[in-house]
Design an enzyme around this catalytic site. Sequence first.
Site, PDB file in Angstrom:
ATOM      1  N   GLY A  44       0.838  -1.193   0.000  1.00  0.00           N
ATOM      2  CA  GLY A  44       0.000   0.000   0.000  1.00  0.00           C
ATOM      3  C   GLY A  44       0.873   1.243   0.000  1.00  0.00           C
ATOM      4  O   GLY A  44       1.906   1.294   0.675  1.00  0.00           O
ATOM      5  N   GLY A  46      -0.550   4.578   0.248  1.00  0.00           N
ATOM      6  CA  GLY A  46      -1.277   5.769   0.680  1.00  0.00           C
ATOM      7  C   GLY A  46      -0.406   6.533   1.667  1.00  0.00           C
ATOM      8  O   GLY A  46       0.813   6.334   1.723  1.00  0.00           O
ATOM      9  N   LEU A  47      -1.032   7.382   2.465  1.00  0.00           N
ATOM     10  CA  LEU A  47      -0.238   8.189   3.390  1.00  0.00           C
ATOM     11  C   LEU A  47       0.622   7.321   4.293  1.00  0.00           C
ATOM     12  O   LEU A  47       1.800   7.583   4.484  1.00  0.00           O
ATOM     13  CB  LEU A  47      -1.159   9.061   4.236  1.00  0.00           C
ATOM     14  CG  LEU A  47      -1.762  10.243   3.502  1.00  0.00           C
ATOM     15  CD1 LEU A  47      -2.704  10.992   4.419  1.00  0.00           C
ATOM     16  CD2 LEU A  47      -0.678  11.176   3.002  1.00  0.00           C
ATOM     17  N   ALA A  48       0.038   6.272   4.868  1.00  0.00           N
ATOM     18  CA  ALA A  48       0.792   5.443   5.804  1.00  0.00           C
ATOM     19  C   ALA A  48       1.884   4.662   5.075  1.00  0.00           C
ATOM     20  O   ALA A  48       3.048   4.661   5.493  1.00  0.00           O
ATOM     21  CB  ALA A  48      -0.153   4.485   6.536  1.00  0.00           C
ATOM     22  N   HIS A 270     -20.367   8.676   7.019  1.00  0.00           N
ATOM     23  CA  HIS A 270     -20.105  10.116   6.917  1.00  0.00           C
ATOM     24  C   HIS A 270     -21.405  10.858   6.590  1.00  0.00           C
ATOM     25  O   HIS A 270     -22.117  10.468   5.675  1.00  0.00           O
ATOM     26  CB  HIS A 270     -19.071  10.362   5.825  1.00  0.00           C
ATOM     27  CG  HIS A 270     -18.472  11.722   5.877  1.00  0.00           C
ATOM     28  ND1 HIS A 270     -19.180  12.841   5.572  1.00  0.00           N
ATOM     29  CD2 HIS A 270     -17.233  12.146   6.211  1.00  0.00           C
ATOM     30  CE1 HIS A 270     -18.397  13.898   5.719  1.00  0.00           C
ATOM     31  NE2 HIS A 270     -17.205  13.502   6.105  1.00  0.00           N
ATOM     32  N   ARG A 335     -19.462  13.128  13.469  1.00  0.00           N
ATOM     33  CA  ARG A 335     -20.043  12.477  12.298  1.00  0.00           C
ATOM     34  C   ARG A 335     -21.124  11.466  12.640  1.00  0.00           C
ATOM     35  O   ARG A 335     -22.157  11.416  11.981  1.00  0.00           O
ATOM     36  CB  ARG A 335     -18.927  11.762  11.524  1.00  0.00           C
ATOM     37  CG  ARG A 335     -17.996  12.745  10.889  1.00  0.00           C
ATOM     38  CD  ARG A 335     -16.830  12.069  10.233  1.00  0.00           C
ATOM     39  NE  ARG A 335     -16.050  13.089   9.538  1.00  0.00           N
ATOM     40  CZ  ARG A 335     -14.933  12.846   8.861  1.00  0.00           C
ATOM     41  NH1 ARG A 335     -14.464  11.620   8.803  1.00  0.00           N
ATOM     42  NH2 ARG A 335     -14.301  13.813   8.254  1.00  0.00           N
ATOM     43  N   HIS A 406     -17.843   5.521   4.965  1.00  0.00           N
ATOM     44  CA  HIS A 406     -16.697   6.357   4.629  1.00  0.00           C
ATOM     45  C   HIS A 406     -15.375   5.790   5.140  1.00  0.00           C
ATOM     46  O   HIS A 406     -14.359   5.863   4.468  1.00  0.00           O
ATOM     47  CB  HIS A 406     -16.934   7.743   5.234  1.00  0.00           C
ATOM     48  CG  HIS A 406     -15.840   8.712   4.985  1.00  0.00           C
ATOM     49  ND1 HIS A 406     -15.378   8.975   3.713  1.00  0.00           N
ATOM     50  CD2 HIS A 406     -15.088   9.484   5.821  1.00  0.00           C
ATOM     51  CE1 HIS A 406     -14.404   9.888   3.797  1.00  0.00           C
ATOM     52  NE2 HIS A 406     -14.208  10.184   5.049  1.00  0.00           N
TER      53      HIS A 406
END
Lengths: 646, 258
Positions: A44, A46-48, A270, A335, A406
């Site tokens: 992965g 993504g950000l992480a 969400h 939320r 979400h």
Amino acid sequence: MELKSNAPLIDAQHPIATAWERHRFNMKLVNPANKRKYSVIVVGTGLAGASAAATLAELGYNIKAFCFQDSPRRAHSIAAQGGINAAKDYPGDGDSVFRLFYDTVKGGDYRSREANVYRLAQLSLNIIDQAVGQGVPLAREYGGLLSNRSFGGAQVSRTFYARGQTGQQLLLGAYQALARQIEANKVEMHVRTEMMDLIVIDGRARGIVSRNLVTGALEAHIADAVVLASGGYGNVYFLSTNAMASNGSAAWRAYRRGALFANPCYTQIHPTCIPVHGEHQSKLTLMSESLRNDGRVWVPKKAEDCGKNPNTIPEEDRDYYLERKYPSFGNLVPRDVASRNAKMVCDEGRGVGATKLGVYLDFSDAINRLGKHVVEERYGNLFEMYERITDEDPYKTPMRIFPAVHYTMGGLWVDYNLQSNIPGLFVLGEANFSDHGANRLGASALMQGLADGYFVIPYTLGHYLATATVDKALPKIAEDHEAVVATLDEVKARVDQLMSIGGSRTPDSFHKELGKIMWEHVGMGRTEAGLKTALELIPKLRAEFYKDLKVVGAAESLNITLEKAARVADFLELAELMARDALNRAESCGGHFREESQTEEGEAKRDDEQFSYVAAWAFKGADEAPELHKEALTFDHVKLTQRSYK
Amino acid sequence: MKITLHVWRQSDAKDKGHFEKYVHPNVSPDSSFLEMLDEVNEDLLSQNKEPIAFDNDCREGICGACGMVINGAPHGPQRLTTTCQLHMRKFKDGDEVWIEPWRAKAFPVIRDLIVDRGAMDRIIEAGGYISINTQNAQDANALPIPKPVADKAMDAATCIGCGACVAACPNAAAMLFTSAKVSHLGLLPQGQPERARRVGNMVAQMEAEGFGGCTNHGDCAEACPKGIGLEFIARMNRDFFGAMLKSPDHIPARWKRR
């Protein structure tokens, strides 16, 4: 199995504020000259994942990174709109590390681990520094300093942002750091490659089996440790705000190899998404929750007004239900509270739009107060996106919004070091269960992904490698090691099975049906009877899947139907675990609302006596019930209270 | 509404490729272009035919994965809109729609409408970053940046790397894409130490990948779903020639020989 958090000692002499610092000092280091001897797999980007791969490579480890997209820059972190929280207190409005920690534990409805959350709040400071250092163009004031805004669930302005594209900009920062390491030959990047299984040898994670999505080739990759940063499983509902190919398979395959799956029922719905418009709909589009800063949520007081043009409904016939029920937070309630209330008014028959599953988000007051140009400056891109999808102009007609799946707070169980119960398997970002408890606050996902990747894993992974080396637990693994060959064979058999069923139904048709079961019975309001129904329907659907699935084309080529089929097969198992976990947790907390457990006012009612624990499930076999392990949660710094946003 | 599609089908890079015709008799005007293709694919599957392969992921216009040439225009007829955000109400009942992959030497076709855009990643790898290791940053507010500068950098940074600019350009140049990253980083104070080196290396990589040169047509900016402007190409050219004069060490050999 006893679940040890491995968090450092915290008591009167050892304050929580120094816990991470003490822990860092106590961890073993890998000598700089030895780091290049280790290899680490990161799944992965993504950000992480991107931040972890880049940082570990900077330190000198050899990284193999994997993403199923055609470029690491396209991971779904890119779609995060609103912002990232940090306790910088630049506005001087009373924020602090402790307040961010407190808000996050409370917002998560007291179902997260205090030590982890405190560390997250501390590291939030470093993230902003790091991002600005990389050239991430966060919003600024005319004085040249960074700008902050307030965001759902917080009473201070601690959210940093880059227009409505904060996730994009932070991800590009991490991707660029990753690109630099690819250029330096410290990262071997595998794009269009999906993890199909985890290789476990002598109880340790030692590699993965991947499928090349272009050639269909199945390959084993061996390493000294495996880092999963593969995101959440919201797509189990078919319709969600996740990207089309976001999936739970990497985490699910690790679960089947022995990793515990924690709190799978915690799902975030969400509140501000564009409502469903028809059967052909493939995904739902989120409108940033920052819209609630200036938009007012309402539905008609009388059901018979619901079909009318909203602009003709006079003020006295409108029910601004969030402002009415929660005078101090108003439209900015967290939320889960906002979503549930939207469902409640729609259940009362007061929903709007063709499907009656929608509520208004009205900007006319903001436009009158601030002028159209200010509203346009703040939300112009969101308004444009709304108009493009719905063909309605939100400057003139109130937006229609409805909740949508979400984010998933649940995920693989990890300790304070972000290590799962399988040594050598680390899990970061949305893929793990930590930090957000039963509900995630807005602008906290980006914060957690980057804290895990930039600032936690570089230390804890080094400690693991150093310790395991001393224990002589990381022998060299040959490519023909029996466990490697066996895992490869199992993956091949699974692919062959999906290819050979020869039925009549497409993967999407099963996925849609599963999504409907989940939304209906394991969605915003859950009941014992509904969950039991889901637990009957899901295995039936799964059985039909293996009897009647249709996949065309070849396994040894680019095959989009096969890709989907493999992901749906795993969702069909994961869904059952979610329902089981939701049934077990006979309390309401955060995003998990059991209708049997609510206060007189209809708010989520926790049962701390019985359920103040992390539910971590162990795989026991394909047709066996999973086994529940509990990690007790204790709260020494945040007082357990019934959440109230009145 | 009824839509007739002519879709480029190509089984792999070696296959010559051809158009195939499909008729969708009942398209909802509210569906997106890709949702319309999803339905065509479900129909193909039901006939035991292989579905049309196309890249897509977020379907919110931000990941940059989707992209196809629709009736000759990258991302189709609507300005500032990615393929995934294009809706069928922009078409009329009875329309014929021609769908092709991005066509450029540097973007070999993988299958049907999917092309390999790895060349764009390699341009970024050549220098599209600020060389700072994690943990080395000073306090974020220690470096004030004038708002207009930060805003301009953000304008450039909104590039989603979809490749529409390359597909639109008669020379298949990647100038708009490359200049967006060069400008984003070159505008900011953090990006100054590597500014000359960055532009030199990125331009060199762009050429090595087989992208064409810019001859000022401006089709790229017209096709860009994020509205990246031609001013950034001008800015990159200035940076490049400035680097050639001031820091010739940073300029690729091919340019120095001239």
